[in-house]
Design a protein around this motif. Structure first.
Motif, PDB file in Angstrom:
ATOM      1  N   ASN A 255       0.874  -1.166   0.000  1.00  0.00           N
ATOM      2  CA  ASN A 255       0.000   0.000   0.000  1.00  0.00           C
ATOM      3  C   ASN A 255       0.916   1.222   0.000  1.00  0.00           C
ATOM      4  O   ASN A 255       1.175   1.808   1.047  1.00  0.00           O
ATOM      5  CB  ASN A 255      -0.945   0.007   1.207  1.00  0.00           C
ATOM      6  CG  ASN A 255      -1.996   1.105   1.096  1.00  0.00           C
ATOM      7  OD1 ASN A 255      -1.703   2.272   1.341  1.00  0.00           O
ATOM      8  ND2 ASN A 255      -3.194   0.731   0.715  1.00  0.00           N
TER       9      ASN A 255
ATOM     10  N   GLN B 292     -11.806  -4.629   3.427  1.00  0.00           N
ATOM     11  CA  GLN B 292     -11.168  -4.442   2.120  1.00  0.00           C
ATOM     12  C   GLN B 292     -10.421  -5.689   1.639  1.00  0.00           C
ATOM     13  O   GLN B 292     -10.045  -5.769   0.465  1.00  0.00           O
ATOM     14  CB  GLN B 292     -10.186  -3.268   2.177  1.00  0.00           C
ATOM     15  CG  GLN B 292     -10.765  -1.969   2.682  1.00  0.00           C
ATOM     16  CD  GLN B 292     -10.557  -1.796   4.178  1.00  0.00           C
ATOM     17  OE1 GLN B 292     -10.624  -2.766   4.946  1.00  0.00           O
ATOM     18  NE2 GLN B 292     -10.303  -0.576   4.601  1.00  0.00           N
TER      19      GLN B 292
ATOM     20  N   ARG C  45      -9.609  -9.190  -6.782  1.00  0.00           N
ATOM     21  CA  ARG C  45      -8.624  -8.731  -7.759  1.00  0.00           C
ATOM     22  C   ARG C  45      -7.629  -9.834  -8.107  1.00  0.00           C
ATOM     23  O   ARG C  45      -7.245 -10.002  -9.274  1.00  0.00           O
ATOM     24  CB  ARG C  45      -7.880  -7.525  -7.192  1.00  0.00           C
ATOM     25  CG  ARG C  45      -6.811  -6.989  -8.130  1.00  0.00           C
ATOM     26  CD  ARG C  45      -6.132  -5.773  -7.548  1.00  0.00           C
ATOM     27  NE  ARG C  45      -5.203  -5.215  -8.506  1.00  0.00           N
ATOM     28  CZ  ARG C  45      -4.773  -3.970  -8.496  1.00  0.00           C
ATOM     29  NH1 ARG C  45      -5.225  -3.139  -7.582  1.00  0.00           N
ATOM     30  NH2 ARG C  45      -3.916  -3.541  -9.381  1.00  0.00           N
TER      31      ARG C  45
ATOM     32  N   TRP D  27     -11.815  -7.162  -1.528  1.00  0.00           N
ATOM     33  CA  TRP D  27     -11.420  -6.551  -2.802  1.00  0.00           C
ATOM     34  C   TRP D  27     -10.127  -7.176  -3.321  1.00  0.00           C
ATOM     35  O   TRP D  27     -10.003  -7.494  -4.509  1.00  0.00           O
ATOM     36  CB  TRP D  27     -11.256  -5.047  -2.608  1.00  0.00           C
ATOM     37  CG  TRP D  27     -10.912  -4.304  -3.867  1.00  0.00           C
ATOM     38  CD1 TRP D  27     -11.771  -3.779  -4.784  1.00  0.00           C
ATOM     39  CD2 TRP D  27      -9.588  -4.007  -4.338  1.00  0.00           C
ATOM     40  NE1 TRP D  27     -11.071  -3.172  -5.800  1.00  0.00           N
ATOM     41  CE2 TRP D  27      -9.732  -3.299  -5.554  1.00  0.00           C
ATOM     42  CE3 TRP D  27      -8.306  -4.269  -3.849  1.00  0.00           C
ATOM     43  CZ2 TRP D  27      -8.626  -2.842  -6.284  1.00  0.00           C
ATOM     44  CZ3 TRP D  27      -7.211  -3.831  -4.587  1.00  0.00           C
ATOM     45  CH2 TRP D  27      -7.383  -3.124  -5.780  1.00  0.00           C
ATOM     46  N   THR D  28      -9.154  -7.358  -2.431  1.00  0.00           N
ATOM     47  CA  THR D  28      -7.897  -7.979  -2.843  1.00  0.00           C
ATOM     48  C   THR D  28      -8.128  -9.411  -3.295  1.00  0.00           C
ATOM     49  O   THR D  28      -7.550  -9.861  -4.295  1.00  0.00           O
ATOM     50  CB  THR D  28      -6.878  -7.943  -1.685  1.00  0.00           C
ATOM     51  OG1 THR D  28      -6.617  -6.579  -1.341  1.00  0.00           O
ATOM     52  CG2 THR D  28      -5.572  -8.611  -2.072  1.00  0.00           C
TER      53      THR D  28
ATOM     54  N   LEU E 234      -6.022  -2.374   0.158  1.00  0.00           N
ATOM     55  CA  LEU E 234      -6.578  -1.022   0.236  1.00  0.00           C
ATOM     56  C   LEU E 234      -6.531  -0.431   1.642  1.00  0.00           C
ATOM     57  O   LEU E 234      -7.064   0.649   1.875  1.00  0.00           O
ATOM     58  CB  LEU E 234      -8.018  -1.020  -0.291  1.00  0.00           C
ATOM     59  CG  LEU E 234      -8.179  -1.439  -1.757  1.00  0.00           C
ATOM     60  CD1 LEU E 234      -9.627  -1.303  -2.190  1.00  0.00           C
ATOM     61  CD2 LEU E 234      -7.274  -0.639  -2.669  1.00  0.00           C
TER      62      LEU E 234
END
Length: 514
Positions: free
Chosen positions: A22, A420, A427, A423-424, A46
């Motif tokens: 990050n 979050q 992805r 999300w990873t 994130l």
């Protein structure tokens, strides 16, 4: 070659080939170096707590450190809670933190802070590179520190100008330090205690909880009649059919004390004296009974499996001495969602060689007996007690073991800390099934409120313990992160949904409405 590239090349040469990141302005030359150097997988989180927690999960499953990349002091501070958990789990991490250029620090720009001061409580090794020609050498030293036995967190602070100035090249990482062996004298003492006939507890954690370590413990227990248990929370435990199933010391003091009250001896294998998680009025901090003698056979990081081999040999304990175990019979659950029906559904659904990451806290306290009969798997727990651990650790475990299904179990309150992660997972296409137990409350805190004799909670207290106004919509939250999700309200629906989810590749989320 600039300093940042010399560091990335040193990391790759030192077998640190995953970087959970990050970054910010001060780290842009490191980011650029990642483009120029082959061999490093970069995984974006994130929030920095995702980054540090994922590095913890990666180490637990890969057995080697990943690196992080964090932005200055505030970025490190955001990741400290999961670095705390990683430190307690003895996870090795190469923690890279950007810093202002050396000549800029004196101007006290808004993001200036004492990064070394922030890093030290969670790090065993801290260093700020003074110039670009030092970075590769410092990076190699950080890798060596992270790969120690037991693993530890090494934090390397990288001023921006040391990253962009010219460097000499890469540095060779020192050879891995060998895992410390064990004390033959401590093994002899443990054997003497176990031959005494007095009630003895063999208390395990660390590498002793591998399949091999547990098999040796089963032989020792069968030969001597001792009790074998794990500490309350463990970094990783081999479980499932065909493996020696052990209980853990309960979290709740009132449950732990009766279990431990008759032991005259406790033999410690990589663990410490059993203690209460918190202090409570009129309750003991130490859980062992008065007069119980404690004998340390292995320190953390010593070769506990070799020590258990030596102990079994000293006792004449053979594989045939291990007693067969009666496991809970698995049946498809029906009816209401209860702790028992949820446990049955999970036990039935765990696939061969799965990784289970457990932050279920109150809901999951009864999960161990049924899941002992599940397919063989590894079970990971929160060693440091800082919540928001499970979804990042599951993310890192999935990166480390892409061929294994990861099942993450978490309460709704804990899951909101590191949401979050989903999300990873989306992805990166990670094979993680997340189960969120939605009881709309910090249920653990309601129990703690009573446990510390704080009285009856009033309106303001209850407002701080409930998270139902507004109600969290986990299906929408997951879909907003790119993860398929569904909500279930019955045991049948949960069992069906979980069975289907673990058969499919990629991230999934199931909200279990309690």
């Amino acid at each position: 070659m600039n300093g940042a590239e010399s560091l990335v090349r040193t990391l790759v040469a030192g077998d640190v080939n995953v970087c959970f990141t990050n970054p910010g302005t001060s780290e842009m030359h490191f980011v650029a170096a990642l483009d120029r150097v082959d061999g490093m997988r970069c995984v974006l989180g994130l929030f920095e707590g995702i980054v540090t927690g994922a590095a913890d999960g990666y180490y637990r499953m890969a057995g080697k450190p990943a690196s992080t990349l964090l932005h200055l002091g505030p970025g490190l501070a955001n990741g400290l809670a999961n670095l705390h958990n990683a430190k307690k789990a003895h996870s090795g991490i190469v923690n890279i933190v950007g810093q202002h250029a050396t000549y800029h620090i004196e101007y006290n720009a808004p993001l200036t802070s004492d990064i070394e001061g922030l890093a030290r409580p969670m790090s065993a090794w801290v260093r700020t590179s003074p110039d670009s020609k030092s970075i590769a050498r410092d990076g190699a030293a950080a890798i060596a520190a992270a790969r120690s036995h037991p693993g530890q967190i090494a934090t390397l602070i990288l001023p921006a100008d040391t990253a962009w100035n010219e460097a000499d090249g890469i540095a060779q990482v020192p050879e891995d330090s060998q895992r410390a062996s064990y004390s033959p004298q401590a093994v002899d003492e443990a054997a003497r205690v176990l031959r005494s006939g007095e009630q003895t507890l063999l208390l395990l954690t660390g590498k002793a909880l591998t399949e091999e370590g547990l098999a040796l413990a089963a032989r020792i227990a069968g030969k001597t009649g001792c009790k074998v248990m794990g500490q309350t929370y463990n970094p990783r435990m081999a479980r499932g059919r065909g493996r020696f199933s052990i209980d853990r010391i309960p979290y709740v003091i009132e449950q732990a004390l009766p279990i431990l009250k008759d032991f005259r001896h406790i033999v410690l294998v990589e663990t410490n004296d059993p203690v209460a998680f918190f202090a409570y009025p009129n309750k003991p901090s130490l859980l062992k009974p008065e007069g119980c003698e404690v004998h340390r056979m292995c320190e953390s990081g010593e070769n506990s499996v070799a020590a258990l081999h030596a102990l079994a040999d000293a006792l004449g304990a053979k594989a045939s001495d291990a007693k067969p175990q009666q496991l809970v019979e698995l049946a498809k659950p029906t009816g209401a969602l209860t702790h028992a029906s949820i446990a049955q559904a999970i036990a039935l659904a765990i696939p061969e060689n799965a990784i289970v990451v457990d932050e279920s806290i109150t809901t999951g306290r009864g999960f161990f007996p049924p899941t002992a009969a599940a397919a063989p798997h590894d079970w990971l727990q929160n060693m440091g007690g800082s919540i928001g651990f499970s979804t990042p650790v599951a993310t890192g475990a999935a990166v480390a073991c892409p061929d294994r299904k990861v099942i993450c179990m978490v309460g709704d309150g804990s899951a909101m800390y590191t949401l979050q992660s989903l999300w990873t997972q989306a992805r990166e296409g990670l094979d993680v099934t997340t189960i969120v137990f939605a009881n709309r409350t910090y249920q653990i805190l309601k129990g703690e409120f009573a446990g510390v004799d704080a009285g009856e909670p009033g309106r303001k207290a209850l407002d701080m313990l409930n998270i139902d106004n507004p109600t969290l919509d986990w299906v929408s939250l997951a879909k907003g992160m790119g993860v398929s999700a569904q909500s279930v309200t019955t045991a049948e629906d949960f069992s069906k949904s979980l069975t289907n989810a673990v058969r499919e590749k990629g991230p999934r989320l199931i909200e279990v409405v309690m």
